[in-house]
Write a protein that holds these residues in place. Structure first.
Motif, PDB file in Angstrom:
ATOM      1  N   TYR A  40      21.327  13.031 -92.093  1.00 29.63           N
ATOM      2  CA  TYR A  40      22.226  12.871 -90.951  1.00 29.63           C
ATOM      3  C   TYR A  40      21.506  12.099 -89.858  1.00 29.63           C
ATOM      4  O   TYR A  40      20.379  12.436 -89.490  1.00 29.63           O
ATOM      5  N   MET A  41      22.154  11.075 -89.307  1.00 34.05           N
ATOM      6  CA  MET A  41      21.512  10.218 -88.314  1.00 34.05           C
ATOM      7  C   MET A  41      22.189  10.289 -86.948  1.00 34.05           C
ATOM      8  O   MET A  41      21.933   9.465 -86.086  1.00 34.05           O
ATOM      9  N   GLY A  42      23.068  11.265 -86.743  1.00 31.49           N
ATOM     10  CA  GLY A  42      23.726  11.414 -85.456  1.00 31.49           C
ATOM     11  C   GLY A  42      23.012  12.397 -84.548  1.00 31.49           C
ATOM     12  O   GLY A  42      21.857  12.775 -84.792  1.00 31.49           O
ATOM     13  N   GLU A  43      23.697  12.846 -83.499  1.00 29.72           N
ATOM     14  CA  GLU A  43      23.092  13.742 -82.517  1.00 29.72           C
ATOM     15  C   GLU A  43      23.681  15.146 -82.544  1.00 29.72           C
ATOM     16  O   GLU A  43      23.224  16.008 -81.795  1.00 29.72           O
ATOM     17  N   GLU A  44      24.685  15.385 -83.358  1.00 34.30           N
ATOM     18  CA  GLU A  44      25.313  16.706 -83.394  1.00 34.30           C
ATOM     19  C   GLU A  44      24.560  17.657 -84.323  1.00 34.30           C
ATOM     20  O   GLU A  44      23.897  17.238 -85.271  1.00 34.30           O
ATOM     21  N   SER A  45      24.688  18.946 -84.028  1.00 36.60           N
ATOM     22  CA  SER A  45      24.203  20.010 -84.897  1.00 36.60           C
ATOM     23  C   SER A  45      25.313  21.041 -85.028  1.00 36.60           C
ATOM     24  O   SER A  45      26.339  20.961 -84.342  1.00 36.60           O
ATOM     25  N   VAL A  46      25.117  22.017 -85.906  1.00 36.77           N
ATOM     26  CA  VAL A  46      26.077  23.098 -86.077  1.00 36.77           C
ATOM     27  C   VAL A  46      25.333  24.424 -85.994  1.00 36.77           C
ATOM     28  O   VAL A  46      24.389  24.661 -86.749  1.00 36.77           O
ATOM     29  N   ALA A  47      25.731  25.275 -85.038  1.00 35.78           N
ATOM     30  CA  ALA A  47      25.133  26.602 -84.903  1.00 35.78           C
ATOM     31  C   ALA A  47      25.888  27.570 -85.803  1.00 35.78           C
ATOM     32  O   ALA A  47      27.116  27.586 -85.813  1.00 35.78           O
ATOM     33  N   MET A  48      25.121  28.394 -86.525  1.00 33.65           N
ATOM     34  CA  MET A  48      25.721  29.302 -87.506  1.00 33.65           C
ATOM     35  C   MET A  48      25.377  30.749 -87.174  1.00 33.65           C
ATOM     36  O   MET A  48      24.287  31.054 -86.677  1.00 33.65           O
ATOM     37  N   ALA A  49      26.325  31.641 -87.472  1.00 28.39           N
ATOM     38  CA  ALA A  49      26.078  33.082 -87.409  1.00 28.39           C
ATOM     39  C   ALA A  49      26.813  33.716 -88.581  1.00 28.39           C
ATOM     40  O   ALA A  49      27.879  33.238 -88.997  1.00 28.39           O
TER      41      ALA A  49
END
Length: 216
Positions: A40-49
């Motif tokens: 992945y080369m973008g700036e977003e992430s995904v927080a998981m719980a």
């Protein structure tokens, strides 16, 4: 180079884990899931719980929320309670629904897990004690789709511990999430839902990234 350095810091886990990701990438190269294994080369992430009930069959509540370097996008969220056999555990399902404010329970079949995989994409994952958090979810992915989530991962608990020891070398403690939020002057967990945990992990991650930048 700065972009490469930033993404290299996201890679966590043992060499065995990285080799497994590469093996899976080759295995699924010609499948509809191939894009999930690409960098992945973008700036977003995904927080998981993720929260799992005791006993069998297990009930799993999951939340995933998108974040960028400056904010948590609570309007871009996926959450659900998953149960292989809803009819067998009605009391547990009711408790998960009450605690985590999810809709009607869903069966973790190929359609459901593909929907979650499409939401996460190939973006890096962040979360509190992330390896432990993802273990039951990865079990479902492997049994249904044939692979675990291949995303780069950042464990916010480890990030918190490293930054805390950097500022206070005498501290040798493993804080729970609520204490970590208080240490960095972030809002407390008001309700123990997976949505609030994912959001809190995302906020803590952004705060720690700012602290690390200031003390670098």
């Amino acid at each position: 180079m700065r972009l490469l350095d930033r993404h290299m810091t996201l890679l966590s886990g043992s060499l065995r884990t990285l080799l497994q990701r590469e093996s899976d990438r080759r295995r699924w190269a010609d499948s509809p899931y191939a894009w999930l294994f690409q960098p992945y080369m973008g700036e977003e992430s995904v927080a998981m719980a993720c929260q799992v009930s005791e006993g069998q069959p297990a009930v799993i509540s999951v939340a995933a929320v998108v974040l960028t370097p400056r904010r948590v996008h609570t309007s871009r969220m996926w959450w659900a309670t998953l149960s292989v056999s809803p009819a067998l555990v009605p009391a547990t399902l009711r408790r998960h629904h009450q605690l985590h404010a999810t809709d009607a329970p869903r069966t973790p079949d190929a359609e459901c897990l593909t929907e979650l995989a499409d939401f996460i994409g190939n973006r890096p994952l962040v979360g509190w004690q992330l390896e432990h958090t993802l273990e039951p979810l990865n079990g479902l992915f492997k049994s249904v789709l044939g692979f675990g989530l291949p995303n780069a991962q950042v464990d916010v608990a480890k990030l918190h511990g490293r930054q805390l020891r950097r500022l206070h070398p005498h501290i040798d403690t493993l804080d729970p999430l609520g204490v970590a939020l208080a240490r960095w002057q972030l809002p407390p967990l008001i309700w123990p839902s997976v949505v609030s945990e994912a959001t809190a992990s995302a906020l803590l991650y952004l705060r720690l990234q700012r602290e690390i930048a200031l003390t670098a």
